[in-house]
Each structure stands twice: as C-alpha cells, then as structure tokens.
Motif scaffolding. Structure first.
Motif, PDB file in Angstrom:
ATOM      1  N   TRP A 121      50.152   3.752 -27.620  1.00 19.61           N
ATOM      2  CA  TRP A 121      48.731   3.993 -27.422  1.00 19.61           C
ATOM      3  C   TRP A 121      48.001   2.647 -27.380  1.00 19.61           C
ATOM      4  O   TRP A 121      48.368   1.708 -28.087  1.00 19.61           O
ATOM      5  N   ASN A 122      46.939   2.552 -26.596  1.00 21.87           N
ATOM      6  CA  ASN A 122      46.115   1.352 -26.450  1.00 21.87           C
ATOM      7  C   ASN A 122      44.973   1.451 -27.461  1.00 21.87           C
ATOM      8  O   ASN A 122      43.922   2.027 -27.168  1.00 21.87           O
ATOM      9  N   LEU A 123      45.167   0.908 -28.649  1.00 23.74           N
ATOM     10  CA  LEU A 123      44.260   1.157 -29.771  1.00 23.74           C
ATOM     11  C   LEU A 123      43.717  -0.125 -30.386  1.00 23.74           C
ATOM     12  O   LEU A 123      44.359  -1.173 -30.351  1.00 23.74           O
ATOM     13  N   GLU A 124      42.543   0.031 -31.007  1.00 23.51           N
ATOM     14  CA  GLU A 124      42.004  -1.010 -31.876  1.00 23.51           C
ATOM     15  C   GLU A 124      41.151  -0.338 -32.933  1.00 23.51           C
ATOM     16  O   GLU A 124      40.709   0.800 -32.760  1.00 23.51           O
ATOM     17  N   LEU A 125      40.936  -1.055 -34.021  1.00 28.68           N
ATOM     18  CA  LEU A 125      40.079  -0.538 -35.088  1.00 28.68           C
ATOM     19  C   LEU A 125      38.620  -0.728 -34.698  1.00 28.68           C
ATOM     20  O   LEU A 125      38.268  -1.665 -33.987  1.00 28.68           O
ATOM     21  N   TYR A 126      37.777   0.194 -35.188  1.00 33.44           N
ATOM     22  CA  TYR A 126      36.351   0.143 -34.878  1.00 33.44           C
ATOM     23  C   TYR A 126      35.588   0.370 -36.180  1.00 33.44           C
ATOM     24  O   TYR A 126      35.735   1.422 -36.818  1.00 33.44           O
ATOM     25  N   GLU A 127      34.782  -0.617 -36.567  1.00 32.09           N
ATOM     26  CA  GLU A 127      34.022  -0.485 -37.804  1.00 32.09           C
ATOM     27  C   GLU A 127      32.908   0.538 -37.623  1.00 32.09           C
ATOM     28  O   GLU A 127      31.999   0.355 -36.810  1.00 32.09           O
ATOM     29  N   GLY A 128      33.002   1.601 -38.388  1.00 36.60           N
ATOM     30  CA  GLY A 128      32.028   2.676 -38.292  1.00 36.60           C
ATOM     31  C   GLY A 128      30.789   2.410 -39.115  1.00 36.60           C
ATOM     32  O   GLY A 128      30.667   1.386 -39.797  1.00 36.60           O
ATOM     33  N   VAL A 129      29.881   3.341 -39.055  1.00 33.29           N
ATOM     34  CA  VAL A 129      28.605   3.254 -39.766  1.00 33.29           C
ATOM     35  C   VAL A 129      28.764   3.902 -41.134  1.00 33.29           C
ATOM     36  O   VAL A 129      29.247   5.033 -41.243  1.00 33.29           O
ATOM     37  N   ASP A 130      28.365   3.211 -42.157  1.00 29.67           N
ATOM     38  CA  ASP A 130      28.386   3.736 -43.521  1.00 29.67           C
ATOM     39  C   ASP A 130      27.108   4.554 -43.724  1.00 29.67           C
ATOM     40  O   ASP A 130      26.009   3.995 -43.781  1.00 29.67           O
ATOM     41  N   GLY A 131      27.253   5.851 -43.811  1.00 29.11           N
ATOM     42  CA  GLY A 131      26.097   6.732 -43.942  1.00 29.11           C
ATOM     43  C   GLY A 131      25.328   6.562 -45.236  1.00 29.11           C
ATOM     44  O   GLY A 131      24.210   7.066 -45.363  1.00 29.11           O
ATOM     45  N   ARG A 132      25.912   5.858 -46.198  1.00 32.31           N
ATOM     46  CA  ARG A 132      25.214   5.615 -47.470  1.00 32.31           C
ATOM     47  C   ARG A 132      24.191   4.505 -47.345  1.00 32.31           C
ATOM     48  O   ARG A 132      23.355   4.329 -48.233  1.00 32.31           O
ATOM     49  N   THR A 133      24.261   3.729 -46.266  1.00 32.91           N
ATOM     50  CA  THR A 133      23.420   2.529 -46.164  1.00 32.91           C
ATOM     51  C   THR A 133      22.458   2.570 -44.980  1.00 32.91           C
ATOM     52  O   THR A 133      21.924   1.534 -44.596  1.00 32.91           O
ATOM     53  N   THR A 134      22.255   3.746 -44.404  1.00 27.66           N
ATOM     54  CA  THR A 134      21.384   3.836 -43.228  1.00 27.66           C
ATOM     55  C   THR A 134      20.642   5.164 -43.239  1.00 27.66           C
ATOM     56  O   THR A 134      20.797   5.979 -44.136  1.00 27.66           O
ATOM     57  N   SER A 135      19.843   5.370 -42.220  1.00 25.27           N
ATOM     58  CA  SER A 135      19.131   6.635 -42.035  1.00 25.27           C
ATOM     59  C   SER A 135      19.107   6.942 -40.540  1.00 25.27           C
ATOM     60  O   SER A 135      19.324   6.052 -39.710  1.00 25.27           O
ATOM     61  N   ILE A 136      18.835   8.166 -40.212  1.00 17.72           N
ATOM     62  CA  ILE A 136      18.774   8.559 -38.795  1.00 17.72           C
ATOM     63  C   ILE A 136      17.608   7.842 -38.103  1.00 17.72           C
ATOM     64  O   ILE A 136      17.717   7.434 -36.946  1.00 17.72           O
ATOM     65  N   GLU A 137      16.516   7.645 -38.824  1.00 13.95           N
ATOM     66  CA  GLU A 137      15.340   6.993 -38.255  1.00 13.95           C
ATOM     67  C   GLU A 137      15.621   5.537 -37.894  1.00 13.95           C
ATOM     68  O   GLU A 137      15.090   5.025 -36.911  1.00 13.95           O
ATOM     69  N   ARG A 138      16.464   4.891 -38.671  1.00  7.38           N
ATOM     70  CA  ARG A 138      16.813   3.498 -38.402  1.00  7.38           C
ATOM     71  C   ARG A 138      17.505   3.356 -37.041  1.00  7.38           C
ATOM     72  O   ARG A 138      17.488   2.299 -36.443  1.00  7.38           O
ATOM     73  N   HIS A 139      18.076   4.434 -36.555  1.00  2.00           N
ATOM     74  CA  HIS A 139      18.755   4.426 -35.255  1.00  2.00           C
ATOM     75  C   HIS A 139      17.877   5.032 -34.157  1.00  2.00           C
ATOM     76  O   HIS A 139      18.348   5.336 -33.074  1.00  2.00           O
ATOM     77  N   GLN A 140      16.607   5.226 -34.498  1.00  7.75           N
ATOM     78  CA  GLN A 140      15.598   5.753 -33.571  1.00  7.75           C
ATOM     79  C   GLN A 140      16.003   7.109 -33.009  1.00  7.75           C
ATOM     80  O   GLN A 140      15.830   7.397 -31.829  1.00  7.75           O
ATOM     81  N   LEU A 141      16.538   7.946 -33.908  1.00 13.30           N
ATOM     82  CA  LEU A 141      16.930   9.304 -33.554  1.00 13.30           C
ATOM     83  C   LEU A 141      16.290  10.258 -34.537  1.00 13.30           C
ATOM     84  O   LEU A 141      15.720   9.852 -35.548  1.00 13.30           O
ATOM     85  N   GLN A 142      16.414  11.534 -34.241  1.00 15.55           N
ATOM     86  CA  GLN A 142      15.963  12.568 -35.160  1.00 15.55           C
ATOM     87  C   GLN A 142      17.077  13.602 -35.295  1.00 15.55           C
ATOM     88  O   GLN A 142      18.010  13.623 -34.506  1.00 15.55           O
ATOM     89  N   PHE A 143      16.947  14.461 -36.293  1.00 10.72           N
ATOM     90  CA  PHE A 143      17.928  15.514 -36.485  1.00 10.72           C
ATOM     91  C   PHE A 143      17.645  16.701 -35.568  1.00 10.72           C
ATOM     92  O   PHE A 143      16.482  16.991 -35.251  1.00 10.72           O
ATOM     93  N   PHE A 144      18.696  17.401 -35.173  1.00 12.31           N
ATOM     94  CA  PHE A 144      18.590  18.666 -34.451  1.00 12.31           C
ATOM     95  C   PHE A 144      17.931  19.667 -35.398  1.00 12.31           C
ATOM     96  O   PHE A 144      18.387  19.872 -36.513  1.00 12.31           O
ATOM     97  N   ARG A 145      16.840  20.262 -34.965  1.00 12.53           N
ATOM     98  CA  ARG A 145      16.031  21.100 -35.863  1.00 12.53           C
ATOM     99  C   ARG A 145      16.289  22.600 -35.725  1.00 12.53           C
ATOM    100  O   ARG A 145      15.714  23.388 -36.458  1.00 12.53           O
TER     101      ARG A 145
END
Length: 193
Positions: free
Chosen positions: A33-57
C-alpha cells in the motif's frame, strides 16, 4: 486503478495512537500500500467554530456526538483530508490508526465518489439518507470530496461516518477483506476524552 496515496490518521498527544498508526503503516507497507502517517486534529484542543464550520442541526444525536472531543477530532481530521483530496485533485485513501491491512491494494470496481473497505453495516437511515457504521477505511475521489465539503459548509458537520451517506455521495463497497480494524484498541470517538 493505480495505488493512490493513503493517509493513516493519528493523534500525537494520545499515548497509543502513534504506536498503533505505525503498526498500521508497517502492515500496509508490507503489502504494497502507498501509505504515510497523517497528524490528525485533537478534538480536546479545538472547536468547530475555530474551523469556521457549524454543526449539523437536524439531528439531536449528531449534536450530542459532535460535542465529544473524539468525534469532533475524527471529523475534523477526515474533513482536512477531504480538502486535501479536492485541492490536489487526486484520489486518496483515508484510514484511522486502528486499521489492519490484510491484502494488497487493488480495486476491481469503478466508483464515482467513495469506496469503503470496511464498515458495511447499515445504520438507521437519517433525513439525509443511508449511512454505514465506521469511516475507518475508504478511498475518496475529488468529486466525492467536493460533495462532502459542500454538504458540510451548507448543512453542517456531523460524525465522519454519517457523512459517508447515500444522500451526499455515491458509496460502494469493496468486501474483499483487504482492511479490517482491531476492536480491542482505542476508538477516536468512544474512548477519547
């Protein structure tokens, strides 16, 4: 189809995530497989608003789940890869850190948007359409990434597996058991607090 780049998401500040991602990387690379590691987002240190998004209501359950750090981080990690897929205009594969590769890469079926390698159990349909449990292992085309991003910007964010939904993207399945996951390990959405 040629062997597209695959990204294994890990969370660097979780004590086991890096180890498991490296184990997944080794198992996949050993099978070509053609793979590499990808550093994900730690949900403990961010918010949805910080990513200029909102939750599905349109779902109380989605709102409840998205307020969990693990579910939020999982969604944001995959969302960032959807954007990468679209920006680079190339098909990619997305994996969570607890996957186990069992067979070499190949895709016998043509697909328009998404082909899932794991997580075929249909969940209770929602207002948007049908979704299937798990977003741990799938291949995404730019056309599918564009649809996912458009939905999230217009309708809001919901758990990543809910987004792999028949009302948003064309989803097909590769049931040849190429990829599975280790259920005994940490789950981004259940155990991440």
């Amino acid at each position: 189809m040629e062997n597209p780049k695959g990204y294994i998401i890990y969370v660097k500040n979780h004590e086991y995530s890096v180890q498991w991602a490296n184990e997944a990387l080794a198992s996949g690379k050993a099978l070509g497989w053609n793979l590499e590691l990808y550093e994900g987002v730690d949900g403990r240190t961010t918010s949805i608003e910080r990513h200029q998004l909102q939750f599905f209501r349109n779902s109380k359950k989605s709102l409840r789940l998205m307020n969990r750090p693990g579910t939020l981080g999982c969604f944001l990690s995959q969302y960032s890869l959807w954007k990468k897929c679209l920006q680079e205009n190339s098909t990619i594969c997305i994996f969570e850190h607890d996957v186990v590769f069992k067979k070499t890469f190949s895709i016998e079926k043509t697909f328009k948007d998404v082909i899932k390698f794991e997580g075929f159990k249909p969940a209770k349909p929602m207002s948007v359409g049908q979704w299937w449990e798990g977003a741990r292992a799938y291949c995404l085309k730019p056309r599918g990434a564009e649809k996912l991003i458009k939905f999230v910007k217009e309708q809001g964010a919901m758990p990543a597996d809910w987004c792999l939904n028949s009302g948003i993207v064309d989803v097909i399945f590769d049931k040849s058991n190429k990829v599975t996951f280790d259920q005994k390990k940490f789950s981004f959405t259940k155990d991440f607090k």
